[in-house]
Design a protein around this motif. Sequence first.
Motif, PDB file in Angstrom:
ATOM      1  N   SER A  10     -24.572  62.564  39.883  1.00 17.28           N
ATOM      2  CA  SER A  10     -24.311  61.128  40.024  1.00 17.28           C
ATOM      3  C   SER A  10     -23.973  60.408  38.724  1.00 17.28           C
ATOM      4  O   SER A  10     -24.258  59.207  38.578  1.00 17.28           O
ATOM      5  CB  SER A  10     -25.500  60.390  40.677  1.00 17.28           C
ATOM      6  N   PHE A  11     -23.432  61.131  37.739  1.00 15.52           N
ATOM      7  CA  PHE A  11     -22.982  60.440  36.540  1.00 15.52           C
ATOM      8  C   PHE A  11     -21.558  59.935  36.796  1.00 15.52           C
ATOM      9  O   PHE A  11     -20.751  60.635  37.426  1.00 15.52           O
ATOM     10  CB  PHE A  11     -23.001  61.376  35.323  1.00 15.52           C
ATOM     11  N   GLU A  12     -21.289  58.735  36.279  1.00 13.84           N
ATOM     12  CA  GLU A  12     -19.961  58.158  36.553  1.00 13.84           C
ATOM     13  C   GLU A  12     -18.861  58.887  35.796  1.00 13.84           C
ATOM     14  O   GLU A  12     -17.744  59.040  36.273  1.00 13.84           O
ATOM     15  CB  GLU A  12     -19.964  56.670  36.180  1.00 13.84           C
ATOM     16  N   ALA A  13     -19.196  59.330  34.570  1.00 18.32           N
ATOM     17  CA  ALA A  13     -18.211  60.066  33.765  1.00 18.32           C
ATOM     18  C   ALA A  13     -18.875  61.339  33.262  1.00 18.32           C
ATOM     19  O   ALA A  13     -20.106  61.439  33.288  1.00 18.32           O
ATOM     20  CB  ALA A  13     -17.797  59.194  32.584  1.00 18.32           C
ATOM     21  N   PRO A  14     -18.096  62.323  32.767  1.00 14.76           N
ATOM     22  CA  PRO A  14     -18.712  63.553  32.247  1.00 14.76           C
ATOM     23  C   PRO A  14     -19.695  63.258  31.107  1.00 14.76           C
ATOM     24  O   PRO A  14     -19.378  62.456  30.226  1.00 14.76           O
ATOM     25  CB  PRO A  14     -17.520  64.370  31.741  1.00 14.76           C
ATOM     26  N   VAL A  15     -20.840  63.862  31.161  1.00 18.29           N
ATOM     27  CA  VAL A  15     -21.845  63.675  30.097  1.00 18.29           C
ATOM     28  C   VAL A  15     -22.219  65.048  29.541  1.00 18.29           C
ATOM     29  O   VAL A  15     -21.893  66.083  30.133  1.00 18.29           O
ATOM     30  CB  VAL A  15     -23.125  62.987  30.632  1.00 18.29           C
ATOM     31  N   TYR A  16     -22.901  65.019  28.404  1.00 16.90           N
ATOM     32  CA  TYR A  16     -23.421  66.281  27.856  1.00 16.90           C
ATOM     33  C   TYR A  16     -24.799  66.017  27.273  1.00 16.90           C
ATOM     34  O   TYR A  16     -25.145  64.883  26.939  1.00 16.90           O
ATOM     35  CB  TYR A  16     -22.452  66.877  26.818  1.00 16.90           C
ATOM     36  N   ASN A  17     -25.594  67.083  27.170  1.00 13.44           N
ATOM     37  CA  ASN A  17     -26.907  66.951  26.529  1.00 13.44           C
ATOM     38  C   ASN A  17     -27.153  68.075  25.525  1.00 13.44           C
ATOM     39  O   ASN A  17     -28.257  68.284  25.050  1.00 13.44           O
ATOM     40  CB  ASN A  17     -28.035  66.893  27.560  1.00 13.44           C
ATOM     41  N   GLN A  18     -26.102  68.813  25.245  1.00 11.56           N
ATOM     42  CA  GLN A  18     -26.241  69.875  24.250  1.00 11.56           C
ATOM     43  C   GLN A  18     -24.866  70.168  23.655  1.00 11.56           C
ATOM     44  O   GLN A  18     -23.859  70.088  24.371  1.00 11.56           O
ATOM     45  CB  GLN A  18     -26.782  71.139  24.923  1.00 11.56           C
ATOM     46  N   ILE A  19     -24.828  70.515  22.384  1.00 12.67           N
ATOM     47  CA  ILE A  19     -23.544  70.914  21.797  1.00 12.67           C
ATOM     48  C   ILE A  19     -23.706  72.211  21.002  1.00 12.67           C
ATOM     49  O   ILE A  19     -24.806  72.525  20.533  1.00 12.67           O
ATOM     50  CB  ILE A  19     -22.949  69.819  20.863  1.00 12.67           C
ATOM     51  N   TYR A  20     -22.607  72.941  20.902  1.00 12.96           N
ATOM     52  CA  TYR A  20     -22.551  74.148  20.067  1.00 12.96           C
ATOM     53  C   TYR A  20     -21.516  73.837  18.989  1.00 12.96           C
ATOM     54  O   TYR A  20     -20.413  73.407  19.306  1.00 12.96           O
ATOM     55  CB  TYR A  20     -22.064  75.359  20.872  1.00 12.96           C
ATOM     56  N   THR A  21     -21.894  74.006  17.744  1.00 12.86           N
ATOM     57  CA  THR A  21     -20.991  73.601  16.671  1.00 12.86           C
ATOM     58  C   THR A  21     -21.158  74.465  15.423  1.00 12.86           C
ATOM     59  O   THR A  21     -22.138  75.212  15.299  1.00 12.86           O
ATOM     60  CB  THR A  21     -21.234  72.114  16.328  1.00 12.86           C
ATOM     61  N   THR A  22     -20.188  74.314  14.535  1.00 13.02           N
ATOM     62  CA  THR A  22     -20.323  75.004  13.248  1.00 13.02           C
ATOM     63  C   THR A  22     -20.543  73.991  12.121  1.00 13.02           C
ATOM     64  O   THR A  22     -20.686  74.354  10.962  1.00 13.02           O
ATOM     65  CB  THR A  22     -19.036  75.807  12.912  1.00 13.02           C
ATOM     66  N   ASN A  23     -20.553  72.728  12.466  1.00  9.82           N
ATOM     67  CA  ASN A  23     -20.669  71.675  11.462  1.00  9.82           C
ATOM     68  C   ASN A  23     -22.040  71.717  10.775  1.00  9.82           C
ATOM     69  O   ASN A  23     -23.075  71.545  11.429  1.00  9.82           O
ATOM     70  CB  ASN A  23     -20.479  70.317  12.151  1.00  9.82           C
ATOM     71  N   PRO A  24     -22.045  71.946   9.438  1.00 11.82           N
ATOM     72  CA  PRO A  24     -23.331  72.103   8.737  1.00 11.82           C
ATOM     73  C   PRO A  24     -24.209  70.861   8.735  1.00 11.82           C
ATOM     74  O   PRO A  24     -25.391  70.945   8.398  1.00 11.82           O
ATOM     75  CB  PRO A  24     -22.916  72.486   7.317  1.00 11.82           C
ATOM     76  N   LYS A  25     -23.625  69.720   9.116  1.00 15.41           N
ATOM     77  CA  LYS A  25     -24.500  68.518   9.135  1.00 15.41           C
ATOM     78  C   LYS A  25     -25.578  68.662  10.211  1.00 15.41           C
ATOM     79  O   LYS A  25     -26.596  67.980  10.195  1.00 15.41           O
ATOM     80  CB  LYS A  25     -23.673  67.242   9.362  1.00 15.41           C
TER      81      LYS A  25
END
Lengths: 233, 828
Positions: B646-661
């Motif tokens: 039931s989310f109106e738009a795509p959402v996320y709660n986790q990311i996979y990244t290489t960004n060292p920040k």
Amino acid sequence: MEKIIAQDISKVYCIDDRDFYAINDLNLEIKKGEIVVVLGPSGSGKTTLLNVLSGLDTVSVGNVFYDKENIAKYSDRKLTAHRRLKSSFVFQNYNLLENLTVYQNVMIGSEIASEKTDIDEIISVVGLKNHIKKKPHQLSGGEQQRVSLARALAKNPEVLFCDEPTGALDEKTGKNVLEKLIKVNEKYNTTMIIVTHNPSIALIGDRIIKMNSGRIVSDEPNKRVKPTDISWG
Amino acid sequence: MKLLFINSLKGLINKKIQITGLILLIAISATMYVAANVAINQVEDGYYAYLNEQNVEHFSFLPSFDETKLTVNDLQLFEDENLSEEENLLLLQITQCLEANTCNEQQLFMLRNLFSTYNKMLYINLEEVEKLANEKDFYYELEKSKIKINEKVYYKAIPINLDKKINKPYLLEGNFPVEENEITILPSYAEAKGLNIGDTYELNEVEYKIVGTAFASDHIYPIVSLNVPIFNEETNNIMFMTNETYDKFTGLEEKIYVARYNEDLPFNERDLFGEETIFEEDAISFTPSSIARFIRVEAIKGDLEPNKTFSNIFVNVLLVISGVIIVIIVKKRIESEKTQVGILKSMGYKASAIASSYLVYPIISVLAGSLIGYFIGMYLAEPLTNVYVSFYNVPLKPFELEYEYISRIFITPMLVLALISFLTAMLMIRKKPLFLLKEGSNIKVNFLTRLSNKILRKTKFKTRFKYSLAFRSIGKLLIVTIVSFASGLLITLVLIGNGLFSSIIDETFGNMKFDYIVAYNGFIPGENEEADQFLIIDNEISKKITDGKEVELEEEIEISLSGIDDDLKYFELKDDKGNDILELIDSDTDVLISYRISELNEIKVNDTIVVLINGEEIELTVAGIYQDYFSSSVFMNREYLSVLYSFEAPVYNQIYTTNPKYDLDGELEESELEKIAGQFSVRDLEENITSQVEAMDLVLYIVVVFAAIMSFIIMLVVANIVVEENRKNISLMKVLGYKNKQIGSIVLNIYTPFILISYLIAIPVMIKIVKELLEIFADDLEMAIPITISFSQVLIGMFAILGAYYMGMAISRRVLNKITLAEALKRE
């Protein structure tokens, strides 16, 4: 007085559905202190007779009395006890325990004797005094057979059963073993039943029984001849 | 009797190889048993005593929290908190919707997050908890700690309270802190970093003084943070400090209730998951933290029990193999002494008296083997204990010689092997003296010999002769086959076990292109250009449909439904052949499941799985299986998953990244940090798991080395038996003029095909055994491990087993070659 009485004994084997009589309706009495030599060709039933008289085997028919006790009715356990206390054996093959010395091989006999026997004396009777620490493989065939005899005597048996005791020996050593047997008989009054196919040996006995096809064909007294005086057949 | 014993004892010299093999097998078995049990018992005894003495928690909990039952009054708990503007706005919205009774699922979800973030769940529903504590007879107290990450080291700060009833701290050395900025640290951390009592230690620009080393008694497996589930002594530290120092310590605080039953039941006798389990009570709830706490206390059992079971099984297996060998030795010896035994029986010796003399074999082999094994085992126990101690914080109990050790390594094998020897001897000796006195072999032509002659009638004489010899005694053939089978099992174990765990790690982490996983507190709308975005929501598979038939599951399969995009940059999903299978998600209902889910639950491609979302059954089609032995994720289209929830738009709660920040030491803006629930460095995890797996591989290597030695010994003994068995044939063939080489090819090779067949049968059997065993482990470890063996490995194993056999034969033949022809014939 009779030591052993075999009464109407037969031993039957079934071979290819046919009965084969190794001993056939045989009667025999053996007195204490007697040396009885059983003579006969191969397959005549002499070894089977020795086996059933000694309690190594059982008869198919008949009774075997030993001091009036019918051992033909004995169970395996009673037969074992009987052999332990009353009889001893000397076989053609000496079958000594290879890992034990001469002295220890003789001790094997005395360990189960009802009364302690003098091992040293027995060893000296069979002429092995100088070999007591040797192992069987260090002895000649005659010497090994004398160890086997000493082992049998160490049990202090009433009857000594010998199956071809000189069968594997040459004349000189064979006569030597026979001399020892007679010496034992004279010293301990041991009853002896000796089975052989060699007629010359028979002359050392008090009685010579000849067998054929499981029956006794003759049973005659004999005047003992010294082993040194017999001509080896 | 004594002389018969001496005779048997002296006869041992003629069976040097077999007796030595037997002694070595018993020694290995005793070594494994003593080393494992002394180490495990020391740790285990220490563990249970520690649990009881320190009053370690039985469980931990939060009061049950149901956001749908919250009232406006409950929101007063936030009055003293310094809330952000966003949070204040949310609270206002929720106050309004609670009053109007119009709160939607998303608002309630956010409210729950707020209670969780500010630890307010602790103060809801306390009356119910009190009632439950009275009813179930447990007591509880609030426990708090703070976690701080600094230069990749996870610090847990705990306020010292010596009046604590539960989880009393355990001081190893020095003193507990009494002054401000005094701390105790973990002894393993102190050792890893070279720190000593009296040293000062700077953290957060504050200088702390180390006054002692201490364990937090509920941190037996010291997981400091859920972010680093695998203990690493260099990066995990637990510090006790005074309440004042604690208050000033900056870090993420965790508060939870810990509980312990009043009943004075020893820890190991309490079944927390039994019929009346506390875990199903409505008044309390269990958080991931409760589970982590539970693992901290209970994980050690998962290590100790299987190892103990393994060492016991190992001892029993070796006992069986030793039993087979002793049967062979006794049987062979009686056969060679058949006429002597006949003489003894004719003299009136009882069968039992003669049989007893053969007890010399078990007595000597067990005494020698167990003694050697005992001393080596005791020597190895110390390093093994240290391996456990490096993983678990448990004070050890001093070593005590237990009756059980003596019983298992001396008395039990002695009794078992003595009984086997005695029965074997009795079986052979019970025959009548006349039978035993008979010259020559009593072996009759059996049906196998007749059959082999029939089958092989058109083959060469050599072949027929060889097989008729092998089949002549079914018993011996059976023994050679069984023993070769046992050796084959061990060799297969060696082949599949070698580096098994390390290769799984390489396969799992080797291809990962991302370095960090970041989890958020809530659902983030929009796009993050620097990362692959995931919408991960826990769910359960309630049904599966295979070949059109609905299959009810015994219990629901817990999964993480993971929404992903079709343009992933860092994350890859590959099948067992290494092909990218992301494109298999072709429609909204297509999903990809892990190898683990597939293997453990027998779900295959094209099956349909059913999950429940918002009260509605959703059918999803398995489009592919990705190669992951740990994961319970089911991947599908993120956009569709957002719609389902039931989310109106795509959402996320986790990311996979290489960004060292996103590194733990990275520099993120405060506003972003607030949204983050956890940062996870894949490379740190890899490092951690690798160090753990290296230890598992070490254990496996030890097993492999032992297995290899054992299989070599077994084959050596088999070869020796084959040579011994055929002394008569060999000497006769020598007399007939056969050359040694010819004799070797005819007589000594007779069992080779049977050894090979036994080995080939052992391969699938061992694979099945290992699979079954690993399935038990996999359930605990939440992973499925593939067990395979390549053709080249099969060949290596074959060369190994035949190599050991021929080596054994060569050693035995050397002895035989020394015997002259006449002697060889005379002996027989």
